[in-house]
Write a protein that holds these residues in place. Structure first.
Motif, PDB file in Angstrom:
ATOM      1  N   GLY A 130     -11.285   1.683  -2.394  1.00  5.25           N
ATOM      2  CA  GLY A 130     -10.010   2.378  -2.494  1.00  5.25           C
ATOM      3  C   GLY A 130      -8.948   1.622  -1.736  1.00  5.25           C
ATOM      4  N   THR A 131      -8.135   0.844  -2.442  1.00 11.57           N
ATOM      5  CA  THR A 131      -7.187  -0.030  -1.748  1.00 11.57           C
ATOM      6  C   THR A 131      -5.749   0.090  -2.272  1.00 11.57           C
ATOM      7  OG1 THR A 131      -7.757  -1.855  -3.255  1.00 11.57           O
ATOM      8  CG2 THR A 131      -8.967  -1.729  -1.164  1.00 11.57           C
ATOM      9  N   ASN A 132      -5.496   0.940  -3.269  1.00 14.02           N
ATOM     10  CA  ASN A 132      -4.116   1.051  -3.749  1.00 14.02           C
ATOM     11  C   ASN A 132      -3.383   2.160  -2.995  1.00 14.02           C
ATOM     12  OD1 ASN A 132      -4.715   3.570  -4.987  1.00 14.02           O
ATOM     13  ND2 ASN A 132      -5.477   2.518  -6.818  1.00 14.02           N
ATOM     14  N   TRP A 133      -2.114   2.351  -3.324  1.00 14.23           N
ATOM     15  CA  TRP A 133      -1.306   3.326  -2.578  1.00 14.23           C
ATOM     16  C   TRP A 133      -1.833   4.745  -2.748  1.00 14.23           C
ATOM     17  CZ3 TRP A 133       1.240   7.387  -4.861  1.00 14.23           C
ATOM     18  CH2 TRP A 133       1.424   7.329  -6.249  1.00 14.23           C
ATOM     19  N   LYS A 134      -2.404   5.038  -3.920  1.00 16.25           N
ATOM     20  CA  LYS A 134      -2.973   6.363  -4.121  1.00 16.25           C
ATOM     21  C   LYS A 134      -4.168   6.599  -3.198  1.00 16.25           C
ATOM     22  CE  LYS A 134      -1.673   6.914  -8.989  1.00 16.25           C
ATOM     23  NZ  LYS A 134      -2.201   7.147 -10.359  1.00 16.25           N
ATOM     24  N   SER A 135      -4.930   5.552  -2.962  1.00 15.53           N
ATOM     25  CA  SER A 135      -6.094   5.671  -2.076  1.00 15.53           C
ATOM     26  C   SER A 135      -5.657   6.001  -0.652  1.00 15.53           C
ATOM     27  CB  SER A 135      -6.903   4.375  -2.085  1.00 15.53           C
ATOM     28  OG  SER A 135      -7.394   4.097  -3.381  1.00 15.53           O
ATOM     29  N   TYR A 136      -4.610   5.336  -0.186  1.00 19.61           N
ATOM     30  CA  TYR A 136      -4.103   5.626   1.157  1.00 19.61           C
ATOM     31  C   TYR A 136      -3.523   7.042   1.220  1.00 19.61           C
ATOM     32  CZ  TYR A 136      -4.614   0.644   2.101  1.00 19.61           C
ATOM     33  OH  TYR A 136      -5.132  -0.616   2.283  1.00 19.61           O
ATOM     34  N   LEU A 137      -2.826   7.455   0.141  1.00 17.58           N
ATOM     35  CA  LEU A 137      -2.255   8.793   0.104  1.00 17.58           C
ATOM     36  C   LEU A 137      -3.369   9.846   0.099  1.00 17.58           C
ATOM     37  CD1 LEU A 137       0.232  10.627  -0.193  1.00 17.58           C
ATOM     38  CD2 LEU A 137       0.017  10.374  -2.678  1.00 17.58           C
ATOM     39  N   THR A 138      -4.412   9.600  -0.680  1.00 18.61           N
ATOM     40  CA  THR A 138      -5.532  10.537  -0.743  1.00 18.61           C
ATOM     41  C   THR A 138      -6.178  10.689   0.629  1.00 18.61           C
ATOM     42  OG1 THR A 138      -5.942   9.882  -3.038  1.00 18.61           O
ATOM     43  CG2 THR A 138      -7.713  11.061  -1.903  1.00 18.61           C
ATOM     44  N   PHE A 139      -6.368   9.590   1.314  1.00 13.52           N
ATOM     45  CA  PHE A 139      -6.950   9.626   2.650  1.00 13.52           C
ATOM     46  C   PHE A 139      -6.049  10.411   3.608  1.00 13.52           C
ATOM     47  CE2 PHE A 139      -7.249   7.920   6.955  1.00 13.52           C
ATOM     48  CZ  PHE A 139      -8.603   8.065   7.214  1.00 13.52           C
ATOM     49  N   ALA A 140      -4.741  10.184   3.510  1.00 11.16           N
ATOM     50  CA  ALA A 140      -3.808  10.842   4.425  1.00 11.16           C
ATOM     51  C   ALA A 140      -3.725  12.344   4.168  1.00 11.16           C
ATOM     52  CB  ALA A 140      -2.423  10.208   4.285  1.00 11.16           C
ATOM     53  N   TRP A 141      -3.959  12.753   2.918  1.00  4.98           N
ATOM     54  CA  TRP A 141      -3.868  14.173   2.565  1.00  4.98           C
ATOM     55  C   TRP A 141      -5.046  14.974   3.117  1.00  4.98           C
ATOM     56  CZ3 TRP A 141      -0.730  17.641   0.095  1.00  4.98           C
ATOM     57  CH2 TRP A 141       0.428  17.132  -0.501  1.00  4.98           C
ATOM     58  N   LYS A 142      -6.131  14.322   3.471  1.00  4.97           N
ATOM     59  CA  LYS A 142      -7.376  15.032   3.770  1.00  4.97           C
ATOM     60  C   LYS A 142      -7.219  16.149   4.804  1.00  4.97           C
ATOM     61  CE  LYS A 142     -12.235  14.180   4.901  1.00  4.97           C
ATOM     62  NZ  LYS A 142     -13.293  13.167   5.046  1.00  4.97           N
ATOM     63  N   PRO A 143      -6.677  15.912   5.987  1.00  3.01           N
ATOM     64  CA  PRO A 143      -6.579  17.017   6.962  1.00  3.01           C
ATOM     65  C   PRO A 143      -5.657  18.142   6.503  1.00  3.01           C
ATOM     66  CG  PRO A 143      -5.400  15.068   7.744  1.00  3.01           C
ATOM     67  CD  PRO A 143      -6.184  14.642   6.550  1.00  3.01           C
TER      68      PRO A 143
END
Length: 580
Positions: free
Chosen positions: A494-507
């Motif tokens: 997971g290396t695109n901007w959506k991947s970073y956004l998905t990770f950030a949304w988790k909490p």
């Protein structure tokens, strides 16, 4: 701690967006109906009728008579409405297009709010539903990483607090299979409600029919659906046009005839099943952008007894599995494809398998999940080819600018607010409609007041159904268009901007959004808190669930399951053929 978060989230959500029915008193203003004395009508509009009309429609007008209600469609919404109104003392008749009811259809999810409403409608109905129910909300339910789940059906990280373990950032051995867990049990406990689960649609239909027959043996007329209507005005009710060319009269007509509703078609000036050349529009409904494949199998996964349902997310698609009782696993695969991208027959649409359609459906679906976890492929590998079906998903924009009612006619359920299946609230909202509509009509004592009562019903329901329609659609749009495989410091999946956004949304998803969402869904509970009953029901169910499932596993043995019976979707095809 989680209860505190839920309570705060609920306060914020309900204060800002509570449905009008709640804001004007909520569950306290809606007392659970007992078998009431008939609502009687006399004088007023009745005195203005001609003698001929009085004899046909009013009956015992001089001594009073019950409200006469016609219901178009005998699905779950129509049957629940019929039972609720029969218990209120109304004279109810369902007009159903099929010539006879038969056992068809797969499991239907009932969330805690629907179970509360069923109990408010009838204690006996609730108890019978519970005898055939499979709880999912008492177990781990949530979102799993479709690429990183390691194929062992690990429960690691399924606890909502350990799912956010920061150790994952520095330890490559820390579990990464669960992304977030849904707080279904915690939200149900907040209100003292039974836990979310599923029931086989045929079992539910048989129960509803049986309960209605006890109150009115001839309550349903098969093989003669509603084709149209004419409001008679001046408190005279509505004339109902049936498929065989005859007409009936009633004080109220309830359109509960599904997404391709004949009643709605006349009310809003639509062509029944009229479809645009590009298939993006059909009878006022819009193509959601998604097609769904579905299947069912009997399969014992390593976490069968520990998980309820799981949503595997990955690039541009998601895959859902759920325990539906008796050893069965039901799955759905959602893809962003153009409408009419047919690979499989649709049990909903009355189609049958053709040579032009995919020969190896399971193989095709597996190819669309290349690189995904073995957990997904294990379920697909054990799915009978004959059970796989496909459906293009349509929904509607909420009717914020026009009423659900026209004179003495109103719409409920999928006929007016069809929803994407992500929250499992379609049937739940139809049940809420049935309950609220009955409560509103119980306050009517003159047929001239029916149109205003139906307008009041619309006002009480429009805000809540709009919010739930929005949340149901948002779930698909976010997962397909905004979410992707979450970023990880330990691999390159997971290396695109959506991947970073998905990770950030988790909490935010784990501790704010999902608690607020499910707390809002369950905030409508006309039964009130049930105290210790939900825990007692769950404890009793677990033993039966284990025994029934083990018996099913033993009966199919090992290897690919080929003995689950007819496709639960394709059976609907036969229903339409019978109606034709």
């Amino acid at each position: 701690m989680l209860r505190v978060i839920l309570a705060l989230a609920l306060a914020l959500v309900v204060d800002g967006f509570a449905p009008l029915s709640l804001r004007s008193g909520g569950r306290r203003s809606l007392s659970p109906p007992a078998l009431a004395r008939p609502v009687v009508f006399g004088g007023g509009a009745a005195r203005r009728r001609s003698a001929a009309v009085s004899m046909e429609v009013v009956g015992e007008a001089a001594g009073g008579r019950p409200l006469k209600v016609a219901i178009a469609g005998g699905g779950v919404g129509g049957l629940t409405t019929a039972l609720c109104m029969l218990k209120a003392g109304f004279d109810v008749t369902i007009y159903e297009k099929t010539s006879a009811f038969a056992r068809f259809g797969g499991p239907i999810q009932f969330a805690s709010n629907a179970l509360s409403t069923l109990k408010a409608i009838d204690e006996g109905l609730f108890e019978r539903v519970m005898t055939n129910f499979t709880f999912t909300g008492t177990r781990a339910c949530g979102i799993k990483d479709g690429l990183r789940a390691d194929g062992t059906f690990s429960m690691a990280g399924s606890n909502p607090w350990t799912a956010m373990n920061p150790k994952y950032l520095v330890d490559p051995e820390a579990p990464a299979d669960w992304f977030v867990r849904f707080p279904l049990k915690a939200c149900a406990d907040l209100f003292g409600l039974p836990y979310t689960g599923v029931i086989n649609r045929p079992d539910l239909q048989e129960t509803l029919i049986d309960e209605c027959v006890k109150l009115k043996p001839d309550f349903i007329q098969n093989g003669n659906p509603v084709d149209g209507y004419e409001n008679l005005g001046d408190g005279l009710g509505v004339s109902i046009k049936l498929a065989d060319g005859t007409t009936e009269t009633a004080d109220v007509l309830v359109g509960s005839d599904g997404i391709w509703s004949s009643v709605r078609a006349q009310m809003y000036g639509e062509e029944i099943k009229g479809t645009s050349p590009d298939k993006m529009k059909r009878q006022g409904c819009s193509y959601s952008g998604y097609t769904v494949f579905a299947g069912e199998t009997v399969l014992k996964t390593a976490d069968y007894y520990e998980t309820g349902y799981k949503v595997y997310i990955g690039p541009k698609r998601y895959f859902v599995t759920s325990d539906v009782g008796n050893g069965r696993v039901q799955w759905y695969a959602f893809f962003a494809l153009p409408p009419g991208t047919k690979r499989a027959p649709s049990g909903w649409g009355g189609s049958t398998r053709t040579e032009a359609e995919e020969d190896d459906l399971v193989g095709y679906i597996k190819s669309l999940h290349e690189g995904w976890t073995d957990e997904v492929h294990y379920v697909l590998d054990n799915t009978p080819e004959s059970s796989v079906e496909q459906r293009d998903l349509y929904d509607r924009v909420p009717e914020l600018l026009r009423s659900w009612s026209d004179g003495s006619v109103t719409l409920i359920g999928d006929a007016v607010h069809p929803m994407m299946p992500n929250l499992g609230q379609g049937g739940c909202q139809a049940i809420e409609d049935a309950y609220v509509l009955t409560e509103v009509l119980k306050g009517v004592n003159d047929t001239a007041a029916v149109p205003e009562a139906l307008s009041s019903f619309y006002r009480k329901r429009i805000v809540r159904t709009t919010i739930i329609q929005f949340l149901s659609r948002l779930a698909s749009d976010l997962i397909i268009n905004a979410f992707d495989t979450p970023w990880s410091p330990h691999d390159q999946k997971g290396t695109n901007w959506k991947s970073y956004l998905t990770f950030a949304w988790k909490p935010l998803l784990q501790y704010v959004i999902f608690p607020a969402q499910f707390a809002y869904l369950y905030s409508y509970y006309p039964s009130g808190s049930m105290g210790d009953l939900p825990a007692e029901l769950d404890a009793k169910w677990k033993k039966k669930h284990f025994e029934d499932s083990e018996r099913a596993f033993a009966s199919v043995g090992t290897g690919k399951n080929t003995d689950i019976g007819e496709s639960f979707l394709n059976a609907a095809t036969k229903k339409e053929e019978v109606a034709a």
